[in-house]
Write a protein that holds these residues in place. Structure first.
Motif, PDB file in Angstrom:
ATOM      1  N   GLY A 315       0.771  -1.240   0.000  1.00  0.00           N
ATOM      2  CA  GLY A 315       0.000   0.000   0.000  1.00  0.00           C
ATOM      3  C   GLY A 315       0.797   1.282   0.000  1.00  0.00           C
ATOM      4  N   TYR A 316       2.129   1.189  -0.080  1.00  0.00           N
ATOM      5  CA  TYR A 316       2.956   2.402  -0.029  1.00  0.00           C
ATOM      6  C   TYR A 316       3.235   2.995  -1.412  1.00  0.00           C
ATOM      7  N   PHE A 317       2.852   2.276  -2.451  1.00  0.00           N
ATOM      8  CA  PHE A 317       2.797   2.770  -3.823  1.00  0.00           C
ATOM      9  C   PHE A 317       1.406   2.447  -4.355  1.00  0.00           C
ATOM     10  N   PRO A 318       0.984   3.030  -5.478  1.00  0.00           N
ATOM     11  CA  PRO A 318      -0.315   2.674  -6.060  1.00  0.00           C
ATOM     12  C   PRO A 318      -0.450   1.165  -6.268  1.00  0.00           C
ATOM     13  N   HIS A 319      -1.632   0.614  -5.967  1.00  0.00           N
ATOM     14  CA  HIS A 319      -1.847  -0.839  -5.966  1.00  0.00           C
ATOM     15  C   HIS A 319      -1.567  -1.488  -7.318  1.00  0.00           C
ATOM     16  N   TRP A 320      -1.873  -0.795  -8.413  1.00  0.00           N
ATOM     17  CA  TRP A 320      -1.726  -1.409  -9.737  1.00  0.00           C
ATOM     18  C   TRP A 320      -0.266  -1.771 -10.049  1.00  0.00           C
ATOM     19  N   LEU A 321       0.682  -1.187  -9.298  1.00  0.00           N
ATOM     20  CA  LEU A 321       2.094  -1.537  -9.491  1.00  0.00           C
ATOM     21  C   LEU A 321       2.424  -2.919  -8.940  1.00  0.00           C
ATOM     22  N   SER A 322       1.541  -3.484  -8.131  1.00  0.00           N
ATOM     23  CA  SER A 322       1.798  -4.799  -7.529  1.00  0.00           C
ATOM     24  C   SER A 322       1.304  -5.954  -8.395  1.00  0.00           C
ATOM     25  N   ILE A 323       0.527  -5.643  -9.450  1.00  0.00           N
ATOM     26  CA  ILE A 323      -0.075  -6.691 -10.277  1.00  0.00           C
ATOM     27  C   ILE A 323       1.010  -7.447 -11.058  1.00  0.00           C
ATOM     28  N   ARG A 324       0.911  -8.770 -11.050  1.00  0.00           N
ATOM     29  CA  ARG A 324       1.881  -9.618 -11.750  1.00  0.00           C
ATOM     30  C   ARG A 324       1.172 -10.530 -12.740  1.00  0.00           C
ATOM     31  N   LYS A 325       1.881 -10.850 -13.797  1.00  0.00           N
ATOM     32  CA  LYS A 325       1.417 -11.834 -14.766  1.00  0.00           C
ATOM     33  C   LYS A 325       2.540 -12.854 -14.950  1.00  0.00           C
ATOM     34  N   LYS A 326       2.215 -14.122 -14.623  1.00  0.00           N
ATOM     35  CA  LYS A 326       3.214 -15.193 -14.652  1.00  0.00           C
ATOM     36  C   LYS A 326       4.420 -14.844 -13.772  1.00  0.00           C
ATOM     37  N   ASN A 327       4.117 -14.274 -12.599  1.00  0.00           N
ATOM     38  CA  ASN A 327       5.106 -13.890 -11.589  1.00  0.00           C
ATOM     39  C   ASN A 327       5.993 -12.717 -12.007  1.00  0.00           C
ATOM     40  N   THR A 328       5.698 -12.090 -13.135  1.00  0.00           N
ATOM     41  CA  THR A 328       6.479 -10.948 -13.596  1.00  0.00           C
ATOM     42  C   THR A 328       5.711  -9.654 -13.335  1.00  0.00           C
ATOM     43  N   PRO A 329       6.274  -8.706 -12.569  1.00  0.00           N
ATOM     44  CA  PRO A 329       5.587  -7.444 -12.258  1.00  0.00           C
ATOM     45  C   PRO A 329       5.682  -6.456 -13.427  1.00  0.00           C
ATOM     46  N   LYS A 330       4.894  -6.721 -14.475  1.00  0.00           N
ATOM     47  CA  LYS A 330       5.020  -5.952 -15.709  1.00  0.00           C
ATOM     48  C   LYS A 330       4.752  -4.466 -15.506  1.00  0.00           C
ATOM     49  N   ASN A 331       3.745  -4.130 -14.706  1.00  0.00           N
ATOM     50  CA  ASN A 331       3.433  -2.719 -14.466  1.00  0.00           C
ATOM     51  C   ASN A 331       4.579  -1.998 -13.770  1.00  0.00           C
ATOM     52  N   ALA A 332       5.201  -2.676 -12.807  1.00  0.00           N
ATOM     53  CA  ALA A 332       6.340  -2.082 -12.102  1.00  0.00           C
ATOM     54  C   ALA A 332       7.537  -1.909 -13.036  1.00  0.00           C
ATOM     55  N   ILE A 333       7.770  -2.895 -13.886  1.00  0.00           N
ATOM     56  CA  ILE A 333       8.875  -2.802 -14.854  1.00  0.00           C
ATOM     57  C   ILE A 333       8.672  -1.602 -15.778  1.00  0.00           C
ATOM     58  N   ILE A 334       7.468  -1.477 -16.299  1.00  0.00           N
ATOM     59  CA  ILE A 334       7.164  -0.366 -17.215  1.00  0.00           C
ATOM     60  C   ILE A 334       7.270   0.977 -16.504  1.00  0.00           C
ATOM     61  N   THR A 335       6.816   1.035 -15.253  1.00  0.00           N
ATOM     62  CA  THR A 335       6.873   2.286 -14.487  1.00  0.00           C
ATOM     63  C   THR A 335       8.314   2.689 -14.194  1.00  0.00           C
ATOM     64  N   MET A 336       9.163   1.727 -13.808  1.00  0.00           N
ATOM     65  CA  MET A 336      10.581   2.032 -13.590  1.00  0.00           C
ATOM     66  C   MET A 336      11.199   2.614 -14.848  1.00  0.00           C
ATOM     67  N   ALA A 337      10.873   2.002 -15.997  1.00  0.00           N
ATOM     68  CA  ALA A 337      11.401   2.473 -17.279  1.00  0.00           C
ATOM     69  C   ALA A 337      10.900   3.877 -17.594  1.00  0.00           C
ATOM     70  N   ALA A 338       9.618   4.130 -17.345  1.00  0.00           N
ATOM     71  CA  ALA A 338       9.025   5.432 -17.651  1.00  0.00           C
ATOM     72  C   ALA A 338       9.610   6.534 -16.775  1.00  0.00           C
ATOM     73  N   MET A 339       9.759   6.263 -15.482  1.00  0.00           N
ATOM     74  CA  MET A 339      10.300   7.266 -14.563  1.00  0.00           C
ATOM     75  C   MET A 339      11.759   7.589 -14.903  1.00  0.00           C
ATOM     76  N   SER A 340      12.519   6.563 -15.252  1.00  0.00           N
ATOM     77  CA  SER A 340      13.918   6.781 -15.640  1.00  0.00           C
ATOM     78  C   SER A 340      14.006   7.602 -16.927  1.00  0.00           C
ATOM     79  N   SER A 341      13.103   7.333 -17.849  1.00  0.00           N
ATOM     80  CA  SER A 341      13.073   8.085 -19.102  1.00  0.00           C
ATOM     81  C   SER A 341      12.744   9.551 -18.860  1.00  0.00           C
ATOM     82  N   ILE A 342      11.838   9.803 -17.927  1.00  0.00           N
ATOM     83  CA  ILE A 342      11.501  11.192 -17.579  1.00  0.00           C
ATOM     84  C   ILE A 342      12.723  11.910 -17.003  1.00  0.00           C
TER      85      ILE A 342
END
Length: 439
Positions: A315-342
């Motif tokens: 609960g310390y980050f938005p919940h949608w960042l915790s969602i995983r597909k096949k044990n891979t946190p795709k939303n978190a991966i994409i967010t890390m990439a987006a924030m670094s790009s910014i």
């Protein structure tokens, strides 16, 4: 429904590659110039001390990692050791994730700088930034595609870059204008000019070049035999990193005048190799730098995204960042990439780099303190744990002193950034408190 057992894809070789990938990135190419400018030929000594500080930090990470076996690593260790302090857990989570975002941006920017360094576009800032963002996108796709695929690609990049960096070091030493006796004499001269205070400052500044070993723990759910492989992978990676950095720094000091290293900084190795064996030397260094930063990007995306998902689940980050597909946190991966790009688009990477180095020293100190609290449970040595706390505290004070003395405006900006992150951490910790009370 039949549940299949989760695949354990990562063995010791892949785990060492992840740790080395996170450590041997852009750090050595930027730290070397700073180290030489402060302590001259004593830079290898300072680099070794920096590695010892990293090993002290790793001790608590290994002990806590074996005890908790939690892929949340830094954040989870602190939260589980101090369960009553929700704000503290939130602050640690926010700080460490933004530390990873800053290093990810730095690695990508360094990749782009070397990739175009020998072209007509070398000074085009927007082409550089575009390539940096593109390479983050590439490794984002690789990490989403397959954990096993990421591990194998990381193996290939890391072990190839180690061979290249070794070749670069040997070539520089053999073709250098300085022999070993002269090098030792220069060290003695610099030792008379410098003091232990200066060496400790450089050792603290080089800590960022060792940041990344904790990424191994983020892979605990995807590794084979964590009880044996966590300590083996981390200590092996740190030892190899120390050897690589020392040999590289000696190669540079053998072949390149100190004033040139200070002037060129991250491009000093390319220039020195070029002077030694021509354009082939420059190209080998460029290829080594590209591989180094590529593996650092891949390893950082892998480990930090899993830690972000764990923090979001609490609960310390938005919940949608915790969602995983096949044990891979795709939303978190994409967010890390987006924030670094910014961050890359906004610029100011030197500021972000200093923020990252201070942050990782600070959170490593917190890990040592946490390990001391439960040292009986983690079966930790009281002496080594106290030594870790002292070493990391001194390192943190050294780098703050350096910033205050040389870049006080930058230090002020870092403090403001910490305050902003602390505010967001407080907001989310209050939400967690309210949710806990309602339940």
């Amino acid at each position: 429904m039949i549940h299949r057992k989760r695949n354990k894809n990562l063995g010791l070789a892949e785990l060492v590659a992840i740790a080395l990938g996170g450590m041997v990135g852009g750090g050595i190419f930027t730290v070397l110039g700073i180290a030489v400018s402060i302590v001259g030929n004593l830079a290898p000594v300072a680099i070794i001390i920096g590695g010892c500080i990293a090993a002290l930090a790793a001790y608590s990470y290994v002990k806590l990692g074996l005890y908790y076996k939690d892929e949340g690593a830094t954040y989870s260790f602190f939260k589980r050791t101090y369960p009553a302090s929700k704000f503290s857990a939130s602050v640690v989570g926010w700080f460490v994730i933004f530390g990873y975002i800053s290093t990810l941006a730095l690695y990508a920017y360094t990749f782009a700088s070397y990739a175009i360094s020998s072209t007509d576009f070398a000074n085009d800032i927007w082409i550089r930034k575009s390539i940096a963002i593109a390479v983050i996108g590439l490794f984002t796709l690789i990490n989403i595609w397959s954990v096993n695929g990421m591990g194998k690609i990381e193996d290939a990049m890391v072990y190839t870059k180690l061979i290249l960096l070794t070749i670069i070091s040997v070539v520089l030493i053999q073709h250098g204008t300085t022999d070993f006796g002269t090098f030792v004499d220069n060290m003695v001269v610099d030792a008379e000019k410098s003091n232990i205070f200066s060496i400790l400052i450089v050792a603290s500044l080089t800590f960022v070049a060792y940041e990344g070993f904790q990424l191994v723990i983020n892979a605990v759910n995807e590794m084979k035999n964590p009880d044996k492989n966590i300590p083996r992978a981390i200590y092996t990676a740190i030892t190899l990193a120390i050897i690589i950095y020392v040999v590289l720094s000696m190669g540079a000091l053998f072949a390149i005048p100190t004033e040139e290293i200070i002037k060129n900084k991250e491009f000093a190795l390319a220039a020195g190799a070029g002077n030694a064996i021509g354009s082939l030397g420059t190209n080998i260094v460029i290829l080594g730098a590209i591989l180094a930063t590529s593996s650092a990007i891949s390893g950082t995306v892998f480990g930090s995204s899993r830690q972000m998902a764990v923090i979001a689940k609490d609960g310390y980050f938005p919940h949608w960042l915790s969602i995983r597909k096949k044990n891979t946190p795709k939303n978190a991966i994409i967010t890390m990439a987006a924030m670094s790009s910014i961050l890359i688009l906004l610029g100011g990477l030197e500021l972000i780099l200093e923020f990252g180095s201070i942050t990782f020293l600070f959170v490593s100190l917190l890990m040592a303190i946490a390990n001391y609290k439960i040292r009986d449970k983690t079966n930790s040595s009281k002496f080594i744990t106290i030594l870790s706390i002292i070493g990391l505290a001194v390192g943190g004070l050294m780098i703050l002193y350096y910033e205050f003395k040389n870049e006080w405006k930058q230090m002020l900006a870092i403090i403001i950034l910490y305050l902003v992150l602390a505010i967001f951490a407080w907001i989310y910790s209050e939400k967690v408190k309210k949710t806990t009370l309602c339940n």
